[in-house]
Design an enzyme around this catalytic site. Structure first.
Site: not given
Ligand SMILES: *Cc1c(COP(=O)(O)O)cnc(C)c1O
Length: 766
Positions: A327, A506-507, A512, A614, A618
């Site tokens: 990952h 995101k985190r 990022k 991911t 979304k």
């Molecule tokens: C989808 C999701 C992530 C992943 O987000 P990235 O933008 O791909 O880092 C992290 N936290 C939550 C709660 C999510 O639903």
């Protein structure tokens, strides 16, 4: 749901709470509704468990499942009916939103595991999850004067009606100094349509003997308490550090604990069927979600040798059942464990790892490939050597793995490497979270796209239909109204729904680049104040992110953004143009509200750093354009939707490599007065970090030492605001509305159903 179901709900309420529906608490009703549904699915679940097929064990230290009740009822096709039945009885089931949200994961990796299980059940593949039942999941986030504060997440405070404890299937896990009992809790994983129900089995660590009477007799209460705590500590809490590895003993125990319990479980089930151990590869495959479960490999070899096999045969057998997903290419996240520690806690595992190292030395005497070096074991290498397939999580990421991260391994075993681009479940991330858009899609292309997402392509022609574009835009506006109300209630910040909703959720991590986004807000802030942005369309910048509790600069960036929000939101000069909010406690349920309401999806990592992402998928499914770099799955999003339908900027992977050869952040800073002024707000008194020193530290990360501006924030800044301004100009135009439609229409590839079918065909052979 039928009469029988509501009768069950009512009798459960009476039996468990002693009240009827009118007098029951939300929590009690939630519990009864969940349990009545569990009774309803029991037969199907049992039947699926006993299906005489090859099963896949998906081993993951994290499952970020989110709220179960709505997703389960939706997949059973019962959500509307249940809502109606309960409304008749005076209960609004949206009140369940305040109850459950299990966050047994940190972010993308754990959420991916949850999407994959749901997709496995949807496409009818026997895929079971194995993980840890943490007593406390990811911390709940609060802000105190703009600083992140971590609070315990007591996710079981309303009970856990969606799992069954199975004491009779407990196993013992032995460490050199003590032994624990791993007790499984089984959660149903309900596929769309409800035909297949798989299992998520989470292990809880407990004392092997429930009570030490001898110690109690001699009044050694301290000893009893200490033994108990030692055993239960293993599954006590999720490690909240996202993608940095701390070589901690407890972490090592957690990893071995669930790997061992899961392998024991599958071997035992295999033997119970009366099948010979040598044939286990015909009935079982394992997928290791990152390196956290890699101890499963030496543990498997150990257990199979206990059955009488020789090491070499056991090794070959292991190789035919294990597969590994990588990952990250972040060096600090590639797990390396001190063999001294492994020898001390897990002597038998250490011995098998050493035998594996001896084997590879014989096979490759030049020493280029190794598992153990300088008395340190490299877990990813173990997984590649003793597994049959290794995959990256997006096309670009897999190429980087082959070219650099694992180049020597790729040369030796090219046939083992493959790509499986991540995906998300369209049930949770489109159908459930955006019923309004889903209804429009169904109106246009008919039903069935929920489990056949490529069909969204049929929407593409409507991108040229002004009426459909407008319908899309109206739904987006409605979702923004809903989010705005929620954010006002929760955060006390007003986001006018006719502002552009520009979202980064995101985190929090330096790679990022939330900091670059923060800088862009200040860029517009100063320019608006100077009258240089007359045509700037009002924008609300929305952030959601948790920082690892020990990640100092990440926490500094949160404080910085909160300070910017404070200034911007209280400045009447810019208030009609800018708003900023950092939502508290970003999690799956918040994401479900945010994604459908976003106009801009910020995916701005330095190229080469985000394995896939991911979140980007979304947003795309919900008709949001990407403002992003050529990183991770953004590349494939561009391929699918057409690059002209996204807003791409910044250095590419190749350019990053070139730039880094002689990068000089000072030169950029000194030659760009606008940027300099923005960066200087970190220490010129514009913002107050209340003496914490955090802002200075963030500024130093851009200049100080060998890793000055490691993630090229200053380098990419100008091209970033160029793209952002272009987006701002385009927003609201007919062509922009068409882009939104095209994003949804081309999101089909990013269904996790597609990812799972990839694995089934190319990896698991089921
Ligand atoms: C989808 C999701 C992530 C992943 O987000 P990235 O933008 O791909 O880092 C992290 N936290 C939550 C709660 C999510 O639903």
């Amino acid at each position: 749901m039928n009469n029988k179901w509501i009768k069950t709900v009512e009798s459960l309420l009476k039996a468990n709470s002693g009240v009827d529906m009118q007098h029951a608490s939300t929590s009690a009703i939630y519990h009864a509704v969940s349990r009545a549904t569990m009774a309803e699915i029991a037969d199907t679940w049992q039947k699926c468990k006993n299906a005489p097929k090859k099963r896949v064990g998906y081993l993951s230290a994290e499952f970020l499942v989110g709220r179960a009740i709505f997703a389960n009822l939706y997949n059973l096709g019962k959500l509307d009916e249940v809502r109606a039945i309960m409304t008749e009885r005076g209960v609004d089931i949206s009140s369940f939103e305040d109850i459950e949200d299990a966050a047994l994961g940190n972010g993308g990796l754990g959420r991916l595991a949850a999407c994959y299980l749901e997709s496995g059940a949807t496409v009818g593949i026997p895929l079971d999850g194995y993980g840890i039942r943490y007593r406390y999941g990811l911390f709940r986030q609060e802000f105190e004067n703009g600083f992140q504060k971590e609070c315990a997440d007591d996710w079981q405070q309303h009970g856990d009606p969606w799992s069954y404890r199975r004491d009779d299937e407990s196993v013992l896990v032995k460490f050199s100094d003590f032994t624990v009992r791993a007790v499984p809790y089984d959660m149903p994983v309900i596929g769309y349509g409800g035909k297949t129900i798989n299992t998520l089995r989470l292990w809880q660590s407990e004392q092997p003997d429930s009570f030490d009477f001898a110690a109690f007799d001699s009044m050694q209460i301290d000893k009893i308490a200490k033994d108990n705590i030692r055993c239960e500590s293993i599954s006590y809490a999720l490690y909240p550090n996202d993608s940095t590895e701390k070589g901690r003993i407890l972490r090592l125990r957690q990893e071995y604990f669930f790997a061992s319990a899961s392998v024991q479980d599958l071997i035992r089930k295999h033997k119970q069927k009366g099948l010979p151990i040598e044939k286990i590869n015909e009935y079982v495959a394992f997928q290791l979600n990152d390196t956290h479960p890699v101890f499963a490999i030496p543990e498997f070899i150990r257990l199979v040798m206990q059955e009488g096999m020789r090491f070499e045969d056991a090794f070959v057998l292991a190789r035919s059942v294990f597969n590994f997903t990588n990952h990250t290419i972040l060096g600090e996240a590639l797990e390396r464990l001190d063999m001294k520690r492994v020898r001390k806690l897990l002597p038998k595992i250490a011995k098998i790892l050493t035998m594996m190292q001896a084997r590879i030395e014989k096979e490759f005497p030049d020493g280029k490939l190794f598992l153990i070096k300088d008395d340190t074991v490299h877990m990813a290498n173990v997984a590649i050597y003793a597994g049959s397939k290794i995959n990256g999580v997006a096309a670009l990421h897999t190429e980087i793995l082959k070219k650099s991260t694992f180049h020597d391994w790729y040369e030796a075993y090219p046939e083992r490497f493959l790509n499986v681009t991540n995906g998300v479940t369209p049930r949770r991330w489109l159908a459930l979270c955006n019923p309004e858009l889903s209804a429009l899609i169904t109106e246009k292309i008919g039903d069935g796209w929920q489990a056949d997402l490529e069909r969204l392509k049929e929407l593409e022609k409507y991108a040229d239909d002004p009426e459909v574009r407008r319908a899309f835009a109206e739904i987006k506006h409605l979702k923004k109204v809903q989010l705005s109300e929620y954010v006002y209630k929760k955060e006390g910040v007003l986001l006018p729904p006719d502002f552009i909703f520009d979202v980064q959720a995101k985190r929090l991590h330096e790679y990022k680049r939330q900091l670059m986004n923060a800088f862009s807000i200040l860029y517009y802030y100063f320019r608006i104040k100077e009258g240089k942005e007359k045509d700037f369309k009002p924008t609300a910048f929305i952030f959601g992110a948790k920082a690892a509790p020990a990640y100092y600069n990440a926490k500094g960036i949160i404080k910085f953004i909160n300070a910017i929000a404070d200034k911007v939101n209280n400045d009447p000069d810019v208030n009609d143009k800018l708003r900023v909010v950092f939502v508290t406690d970003y999690n799956v349920s918040y994401a479900e509200k945010i994604m459908p309401a976003a106009d801009i999806s910020e995916q701005i990592s330095m190229a080469g750093m985000e394995a896939s992402g991911t979140g980007n998928m979304k947003f795309m499914l919900n008709g949001t354009v990407t403002l992003g770099t050529m990183d991770g799955a953004n590349v494939e999003i561009c391929e699918e939707a057409g690059r002209e339908n996204e807003y791409i900027f910044g250095a590419t992977v190749e350019e990053v490599k070139e730039i880094k050869k002689n990068y000089n952040p000072w030169a950029i800073y000194n030659s760009d007065p606008e940027l300099k002024r923005i960066v200087d707000t970190l220490d010129d008194g514009t913002f107050d970090d209340q003496g914490s020193g955090m802002f200075r530290s963030v500024k130093e990360s851009l200049f100080g030492g060998w890793s000055a501006d490691h993630y090229l924030v200053l380098q990419d800044f100008r091209d970033y605001v160029r793209a952002k301004s272009e987006l701002n100009r385009d927003y609201g135009s007919e062509e922009f509305l068409a882009k939104c439609v095209r994003n949804t229409a081309n999101g089909g590839k990013f269904s996790s159903d597609r990812s799972i079918l990839d694995y089934a065909e190319n990896v698991w052979k089921v």
